[in-house]
Design an enzyme around this catalytic site. Structure first.
Site, mmCIF file in Angstrom:
data_model
loop_
_atom_site.group_PDB
_atom_site.id
_atom_site.type_symbol
_atom_site.label_atom_id
_atom_site.label_comp_id
_atom_site.label_asym_id
_atom_site.label_seq_id
_atom_site.Cartn_x
_atom_site.Cartn_y
_atom_site.Cartn_z
ATOM 1 N N ASP A 15 -31.480 19.656 -15.975
ATOM 2 C CA ASP A 15 -31.972 19.035 -17.087
ATOM 3 C C ASP A 15 -31.422 19.946 -18.072
ATOM 4 O O ASP A 15 -31.056 20.942 -17.905
ATOM 5 C CB ASP A 15 -33.540 19.142 -17.981
ATOM 6 N N ILE A 16 -30.610 18.577 -19.239
ATOM 7 C CA ILE A 16 -29.577 19.821 -20.056
ATOM 8 C C ILE A 16 -30.209 20.781 -20.959
ATOM 9 O O ILE A 16 -29.797 20.994 -21.374
ATOM 10 C CB ILE A 16 -28.191 18.289 -20.709
ATOM 11 N N ASN A 19 -42.974 11.362 -18.270
ATOM 12 C CA ASN A 19 -43.013 10.985 -19.255
ATOM 13 C C ASN A 19 -43.110 9.154 -19.336
ATOM 14 O O ASN A 19 -42.006 9.001 -18.536
ATOM 15 C CB ASN A 19 -41.849 11.455 -19.923
ATOM 16 N N GLU A 40 -37.831 8.929 -23.376
ATOM 17 C CA GLU A 40 -36.413 8.625 -23.733
ATOM 18 C C GLU A 40 -35.443 8.292 -23.465
ATOM 19 O O GLU A 40 -34.520 7.177 -23.707
ATOM 20 C CB GLU A 40 -35.653 10.353 -23.978
ATOM 21 N N VAL A 41 -35.711 8.541 -21.234
ATOM 22 C CA VAL A 41 -34.000 8.299 -20.774
ATOM 23 C C VAL A 41 -34.936 6.379 -19.633
ATOM 24 O O VAL A 41 -36.137 6.489 -19.147
ATOM 25 C CB VAL A 41 -33.739 9.151 -20.039
ATOM 26 N N HIS A 89 -38.360 8.852 -14.630
ATOM 27 C CA HIS A 89 -37.705 10.865 -13.539
ATOM 28 C C HIS A 89 -39.240 10.695 -13.413
ATOM 29 O O HIS A 89 -39.850 10.580 -14.478
ATOM 30 C CB HIS A 89 -36.777 10.963 -14.496
ATOM 31 N N HIS A 91 -39.782 15.484 -13.645
ATOM 32 C CA HIS A 91 -39.397 16.496 -14.540
ATOM 33 C C HIS A 91 -39.877 17.497 -13.434
ATOM 34 O O HIS A 91 -41.521 17.335 -12.573
ATOM 35 C CB HIS A 91 -39.950 16.730 -15.771
HETATM 36 P P1 AMP Z 1 -38.011 11.936 -20.937
HETATM 37 O O1 AMP Z 1 -38.209 12.489 -21.962
HETATM 38 O O2 AMP Z 1 -38.758 12.099 -19.810
HETATM 39 O O3 AMP Z 1 -36.981 10.134 -20.699
HETATM 40 O O4 AMP Z 1 -36.570 13.258 -20.586
HETATM 41 C C1 AMP Z 1 -35.078 13.079 -20.626
HETATM 42 C C2 AMP Z 1 -34.727 14.003 -20.023
HETATM 43 O O5 AMP Z 1 -33.292 14.185 -19.613
HETATM 44 C C3 AMP Z 1 -35.252 15.140 -21.571
HETATM 45 O O6 AMP Z 1 -35.872 16.165 -21.517
HETATM 46 C C4 AMP Z 1 -33.574 15.184 -22.153
HETATM 47 O O7 AMP Z 1 -33.012 16.840 -21.844
HETATM 48 C C5 AMP Z 1 -32.532 14.758 -20.559
HETATM 49 N N1 AMP Z 1 -31.602 14.639 -20.433
HETATM 50 C C6 AMP Z 1 -31.304 13.638 -21.603
HETATM 51 N N2 AMP Z 1 -29.272 13.696 -20.852
HETATM 52 C C7 AMP Z 1 -29.397 14.640 -20.370
HETATM 53 C C8 AMP Z 1 -28.132 14.428 -19.233
HETATM 54 N N3 AMP Z 1 -26.660 14.587 -19.347
HETATM 55 N N4 AMP Z 1 -28.378 15.429 -18.152
HETATM 56 C C9 AMP Z 1 -29.136 15.988 -18.334
HETATM 57 N N5 AMP Z 1 -30.369 15.695 -18.414
HETATM 58 C C10 AMP Z 1 -30.500 15.143 -19.156
#
Ligand code: AMP
Length: 121
Positions: A33-34, A91, A99-100, A104, A106
């Site tokens: 994770d970034i 999530n 968010e994405v 996925h 974690h």
């Molecule tokens: P979620 O809230 O479960 O959708 O988590 C999305 C996760 O993606 C967050 O923990 C972000 O820090 C991570 N994230 C977003 N962009 C990137 C990226 N380019 N590379 C790695 N992790 C990312």
């Protein structure tokens, strides 16, 4: 919700943007994770286009679901988290804080992670 092929994880899968890769197989990709929230914070994403866990469970083939979750186990073993312990989290949707919009999981580890949620309110 329809799948947005411009989401950041789709771009990572297409290698349009880089990631710190941990492991990959035919079903899934794992990377760091970034914005890590623990000493070890990995993300595991299926290679197929699924918005959420519900979308994944509804549309993915059985072998894809099995392949994905076996791969999560391989990543946990690769990161040497089995013995000390770890946390899996997914999530989903607005209340889940997703968010994405690409399904996925974690993986958190590297220290005692404390309570499951910040508060019970
Ligand atoms: P979620 O809230 O479960 O959708 O988590 C999305 C996760 O993606 C967050 O923990 C972000 O820090 C991570 N994230 C977003 N962009 C990137 C990226 N380019 N590379 C790695 N992790 C990312």
């Amino acid at each position: 919700m329809s799948y947005d092929p411009q989401n950041i994880f789709a771009k990572i899968l297409r290698q349009e943007i880089p990631c710190k890769k941990i492991l990959e197989n035919q079903w899934a990709l794992a990377f760091h994770d970034i914005n890590p929230r623990a000493p070890i914070h990995a993300l595991v994403i299926p290679k197929g286009a699924y918005v959420s866990s519900a979308d994944f469970y509804a549309r993915a083939r059985d072998e894809e679901i099995a392949g994905f979750y076996r791969f999560v186990g391989e990543v946990v073993a690769h990161l040497e988290l089995e013995a000390p312990g770890y946390r899996l989290l997914s999530n989903c949707g607005v209340n889940g804080g997703q968010e994405v919009p690409h399904f996925h999981v974690h993986i958190f580890g590297g220290r005692a992670l404390g309570p499951m949620l910040a508060n019970a309110g």
